[in-house]
Design a protein around this motif. Structure first.
Motif, mmCIF file in Angstrom:
data_model
loop_
_atom_site.group_PDB
_atom_site.id
_atom_site.type_symbol
_atom_site.label_atom_id
_atom_site.label_comp_id
_atom_site.label_asym_id
_atom_site.label_seq_id
_atom_site.Cartn_x
_atom_site.Cartn_y
_atom_site.Cartn_z
ATOM 1 N N TRP A 3 27.877 -14.320 69.121
ATOM 2 C CA TRP A 3 29.006 -14.179 68.207
ATOM 3 C C TRP A 3 28.919 -12.830 67.496
ATOM 4 N N GLU A 5 30.735 -10.477 64.307
ATOM 5 C CA GLU A 5 31.625 -10.492 63.157
ATOM 6 C C GLU A 5 32.398 -9.181 63.116
ATOM 7 N N ASN A 9 36.267 -11.750 61.044
ATOM 8 C CA ASN A 9 36.488 -12.734 62.109
ATOM 9 C C ASN A 9 35.187 -12.959 62.877
ATOM 10 N N TRP A 10 35.072 -14.157 63.460
ATOM 11 C CA TRP A 10 33.969 -14.435 64.365
ATOM 12 C C TRP A 10 34.501 -14.387 65.797
ATOM 13 N N LEU A 12 33.946 -13.993 70.137
ATOM 14 C CA LEU A 12 33.193 -14.134 71.382
ATOM 15 C C LEU A 12 33.939 -13.401 72.484
ATOM 16 N N HIS A 34 32.948 -20.647 63.488
ATOM 17 C CA HIS A 34 32.015 -20.467 64.602
ATOM 18 C C HIS A 34 30.881 -21.481 64.543
ATOM 19 N N ARG A 38 31.921 -25.034 66.901
ATOM 20 C CA ARG A 38 31.147 -24.236 67.856
ATOM 21 C C ARG A 38 31.323 -24.692 69.299
ATOM 22 N N LEU A 41 34.898 -23.947 70.814
ATOM 23 C CA LEU A 41 35.177 -22.520 70.972
ATOM 24 C C LEU A 41 34.298 -21.891 72.043
ATOM 25 N N GLU A 42 33.051 -22.289 72.098
ATOM 26 C CA GLU A 42 32.165 -21.725 73.126
ATOM 27 C C GLU A 42 32.554 -22.215 74.520
ATOM 28 N N HIS A 45 35.417 -19.985 75.531
ATOM 29 C CA HIS A 45 34.852 -18.674 75.896
ATOM 30 C C HIS A 45 34.291 -18.710 77.309
ATOM 31 N N ALA A 53 38.019 -16.247 65.888
ATOM 32 C CA ALA A 53 38.116 -17.346 64.924
ATOM 33 C C ALA A 53 38.122 -16.745 63.520
#
Length: 272
Positions: A3, A5, A9-10, A12, A34, A38, A41-42, A45, A53
């Motif tokens: 991740w 920043e 924002n976070w 990927l 994130h 998690r 979102l992962e 990705h 995010a």
């Protein structure tokens, strides 16, 4: 998972991006998306989507929050274009959970320059302030939910639920939308939103009713750890976790099928 920043924002970045997802979480779990979202979102990705995010602190001025998170997202996206050679022609999708849905609806209504290939709206709700207070109490057992609510004066949200519906009806520009409602979710208002959006973009709204509850998108997917002696309590906990993540996996697959539809393009419409 790496991740980054960027402007708050976070982010990927997959190796071969096929699209961009701007994610906004629910009220009081959006400060660290994130972490709180998690697994979901992962997973996205891993399917090739850039994840941006945007955290936010909940206030009663939702229009101001929408403008702030959009500004933050645009700054991060520009950095990815300029410094990480992200292609500028990739489709951009909004994805929100709970209050995050309202913010994406406001972004798609109030800012004409915003271009989205679609929005994914999970567990939409559009409560008045007085109705949201019991919701905040119900959610108080989830980490990170209590730290902001005590400092906020009680008033009405801006825009109010009624005004939000009027704004969407007159100004919402995003044609393609996925709405996900969970079977055991008494906070959800997706049905009324689906009717409103169908009037705006007939035939472009996909609705899905899935197993789960309002907190299903928050599943973290951590592996179950067994001690030296495997007890009956361990077994029950393992089965419970497996069932919970089956519900989250169903959400993940529903989103991917909608993002990459095979003919026929729309998923089956449930009878709500």
């Amino acid at each position: 998972m790496n991740w980054q920043e960027i402007f708050g924002n976070w982010v990927l970045m997959p190796r071969r991006p096929i699209g961009v997802i701007h994610f906004l979480g629910g009220a009081f779990v959006a400060a660290a998306p994130h972490l709180t979202y998690r697994r979901l979102l992962e997973f996205l990705h891993d399917q090739g989507y850039v994840i941006i995010a945007t955290p936010f602190i909940n206030t009663f001025d939702h229009e101001e929050i929408a403008e702030t998170v959009l500004w933050s997202f645009n700054r991060a996206l520009q950095v990815l274009h300029d410094r990480q050679n992200l292609a500028r022609n990739l489709p951009i999708y909004g994805m929100g959970h709970s209050m995050g849905c309202k913010l994406h609806l406001l972004i798609g209504s109030l800012f004409e320059s915003v271009e989205r290939s679609g929005n994914m709206l999970l567990s939409f709700n559009n409560f008045a302030a007085k109705e949201a207070i019991p919701f905040m109490e119900q959610m108080s057992t989830v980490p990170m939910l209590n730290q902001f609510s005590s400092t906020m004066p009680l008033t009405e949200f801006v825009p109010s639920p009624e005004e939000t519906n009027r704004i969407i009806t007159k100004q919402y520009l995003v044609q393609r939308n996925l709405l996900i409602k969970f079977a055991n979710d008494n906070l959800d208002q997706s049905l009324s939103l689906a009717r409103l959006l169908e009037d705006i973009a007939p035939g472009m709204i996909t609705t899905q009713r899935l197993r789960g509850n309002h907190l299903t998108p928050l599943g973290q997917g951590m592996k179950f750890q067994m001690g030296g002696a495997f007890s009956s309590i361990d077994a029950v906990g393992n089965l419970f976790q497996q069932e919970f993540f089956k519900e989250l996996a169903q959400v993940e697959q529903t989103i991917i099928r909608w993002l990459n539809p095979a003919p026929p393009a729309n998923l089956a419409q449930p009878d709500w």
